[in-house]
Design an enzyme around this catalytic site. Structure first.
Site, short mmCIF file in Angstrom:
data_model
loop_
_atom_site.label_atom_id
_atom_site.label_comp_id
_atom_site.label_asym_id
_atom_site.label_seq_id
_atom_site.Cartn_x
_atom_site.Cartn_y
_atom_site.Cartn_z
CG ASP A 167 -1.80 1.15 1.07
OD1 ASP A 167 -1.43 2.41 0.78
OD2 ASP A 167 -2.97 0.84 1.43
CG HIS A 168 1.49 4.39 -2.98
ND1 HIS A 168 0.29 4.04 -3.70
CD2 HIS A 168 1.67 5.52 -3.24
CE1 HIS A 168 -0.29 5.11 -4.27
NE2 HIS A 168 0.64 6.07 -3.96
CG HIS A 230 -4.01 4.79 -0.56
ND1 HIS A 230 -3.14 3.62 -0.68
CD2 HIS A 230 -4.41 4.90 -1.91
CE1 HIS A 230 -2.67 3.20 -1.86
NE2 HIS A 230 -3.66 4.07 -2.50
C1 BG6 Z 1 -3.39 4.65 -6.27
C2 BG6 Z 1 -4.82 4.81 -6.92
O1 BG6 Z 1 -3.37 3.43 -5.44
O2 BG6 Z 1 -3.28 5.92 -5.70
C3 BG6 Z 1 -4.89 6.04 -8.02
O3 BG6 Z 1 -5.01 3.54 -7.63
C4 BG6 Z 1 -4.53 7.15 -7.04
O4 BG6 Z 1 -6.38 6.02 -8.39
C5 BG6 Z 1 -3.25 7.14 -6.47
O5 BG6 Z 1 -4.36 8.14 -8.30
C6 BG6 Z 1 -2.89 8.29 -5.57
O6 BG6 Z 1 -1.64 8.18 -5.27
P1 BG6 Z 1 -0.64 9.55 -4.59
O7 BG6 Z 1 0.75 9.00 -4.03
O8 BG6 Z 1 -0.47 10.39 -5.90
O9 BG6 Z 1 -1.43 9.97 -3.79
#
Ligand code: BG6
Length: 469
Positions: A167-168, A230
């Site tokens: 989960d980045h 997230h």
């Molecule tokens: C991803 C989603 O996990 O996170 C995308 O699949 C989203 O839809 C993205 O745009 C947002 O990531 P960040 O790091 O730009 O907030």
């Protein structure tokens, strides 16, 4: 503390021709290499296209130039490129998985969620041993039943210690700082509970639309794309008890307890929205239904707002309001902790009721800061009070670029560190909490692109209000 190189292993990217590999994985691997933090071993791309090693290298070069670090160094690139090889998926997958001398391999499943299970079965077919670990992207399943099924398939071939559910958001510096803010400072813990906190807000706002990912998004929507993973992950870091130690299992145990205490989210606790066509800064912006790959009658939500409750001693009665959406006015991810009002209002401005409470705002992105708003006396003979802000900005306090989330997480997985990855039980519990609303989806409300979502989201939080607008 200087980081060490992870142990030697091959990295196998299944889905190497896709968007994730191009935007995130290849640039992250190059960055690690540049910082001398990449393990020895090959980087093997696997996908359906009949590419050669040279095609893969050319594509990786484009990706690194477009999405990689500012400093591109041709000599470094040449050494990095030597490690890249490509195996078409139709060919011998066993060849792609060939071992390094150390016998270790990290497989990254960078494929659409609907094919996770088939890919794990395919790996099982060629033989998984103790030297193989696997990173699985989100969304992990699309509901409780499919998440359980996917965990069951993983368990058939892998031990939990070999599985990294990514989960980045957990790789973002500002998200990790939640733990340092809470457990590295003594002043917050005493007020981090229902006695002092009125409510908590989390907004994950994006100004972009679905960026050509129509078919992916049709299968997902904001609840599955952002909220289940997230948002609930961030919420668990805000709400967890202090862990007994700062290691993976102790932290994940405390997060699991928060998930266990979450009350099921019912349809009445949720607002679902979808953006419609609008003109933003003189530019005509398509509505969701006009996006390529989207059904003209789609009721997929591009916005979700919900009220979540954590039924334990620390948080009982404190609502957590969460919202996430595409095509909102700007990119901004922010947490607001709203403290309770003082018991007695001495100052005139407070009696009118239009001053904000003490707010602790943790800005995850793009600004990366922590701000505390307090009331102060305006200089002068009268007693006049106004809200002012104390703030810490990452950019001002620390030099250098923060590490990109994927870089950090891939490095951790290569080192076998699970701290920032989701455990099987936690992922299933997060689906379980959302299942009542997934079973009975509330009607879609429309909002013009470029606004803060449907007005029903304001009604959800009333008489409180969203602080980010
Ligand atoms: C991803 C989603 O996990 O996170 C995308 O699949 C989203 O839809 C993205 O745009 C947002 O990531 P960040 O790091 O730009 O907030």
């Amino acid at each position: 503390m200087a980081l060490e190189k992870p142990p030697e292993q091959d990295i196998v990217i299944i889905g190497a021709t896709g968007d994730l590999a191009r935007r995130k994985l290849l640039p992250a691997l190059y960055n690690l290499f540049l910082r001398d933090l990449l393990c020895e071993g090959r980087i093997v791309g696997v996908a359906r296209s009949e590419w050669t090693d040279a095609d893969f290298r050319a594509r990786a070069l484009e990706a690194v130039r477009e999405f990689g670090p500012l400093e591109f160094d041709d000599r470094v690139w040449q050494r990095f490129a030597e490690r890249l090889t490509y195996v078409p998926a139709g060919e011998d997958i066993g060849r792609a998985l060939g071992r390094t001398s150390a016998g270790r391999r990290l497989v990254y499943l960078a494929v659409p969620p609907s094919s996770f299970e088939a890919q794990v079965e395919a790996l099982g077919g060629v033989g998984v041993d103790g030297g193989m670990s696997i990173i699985v992207e989100k969304p992990f399943g699309r509901d409780l039943a499919s998440a359980r099924a996917l965990n069951a398939v993983l368990r058939r071939y892998f031990d939990e210690s070999q599985v990294f559910r990514i989960d980045h958001y957990l790789g973002k510096e500002t998200v990790q700082n939640i733990l340092v803010l809470r457990f590295g400072n003594s002043i917050f813990e005493r007020v981090w509970n229902r006695d002092a906190i009125d409510h908590v807000q989390l907004t994950i706002a994006e100004d972009i639309g679905i960026e050509g990912r129509g078919s992916f998004y049709e299968e997902t929507g904001a609840l599955r794309d952002i909220i289940q993973n997230h948002a609930l992950q961030v919420l668990s870091l805000l709400a967890m008890e202090p862990p007994v130690a700062f290691n993976a299992e102790a932290i994940r145990d405390e997060k699991a307890k928060v998930f266990a205490a979450l009350l099921p989210v019912l349809p009445g606790d949720v607002v679902r929205g979808q953006y419609s066509r609008a003109v933003i800064d003189g530019r005509d912006v398509a509505g969701y239904l006009d996006e390529p790959g989207v059904s003209a009658t789609s009721t997929t939500e591009t916005f979700a707002a919900l009220r979540v409750e954590i039924d334990n001693w620390r948080w009982s009665g404190v609502p957590f309001y969460v919202r996430a959406g595409k095509r909102l006015p700007r990119r901004d991810t922010e947490i607001s902790i709203a403290f309770r009002d003082v018991p007695k209002h001495f100052f005139e401005e407070m009696q009118c009721g239009d001053l904000p409470p003490n707010l602790l705002r943790i800005e995850i992105q793009p600004e990366e800061s922590v701000k505390l708003s307090i009331l102060a006396k305006v200089p002068g003979p009268e007693i006049e009070v106004k809200p002012v802000t104390m703030e810490f900005r990452y950019g001002d306090s620390f030099m250098g670029q923060p590490q990109e989330a994927y870089e950090r997480l891939i490095y951790d997985a290569l080192c076998g560190d699970h701290t920032l990855f989701a455990r099987a039980d936690a992922v299933e519990r997060c689906w379980e909490v959302l299942q009542p609303v997934l079973d009975r989806l509330p009607a879609i409300r429309y909002y013009p692109a470029g606004t803060w979502g449907p007005k029903e989201a304001d009604a959800l939080i009333a008489p409180r209000q969203w602080y980010l607008h």
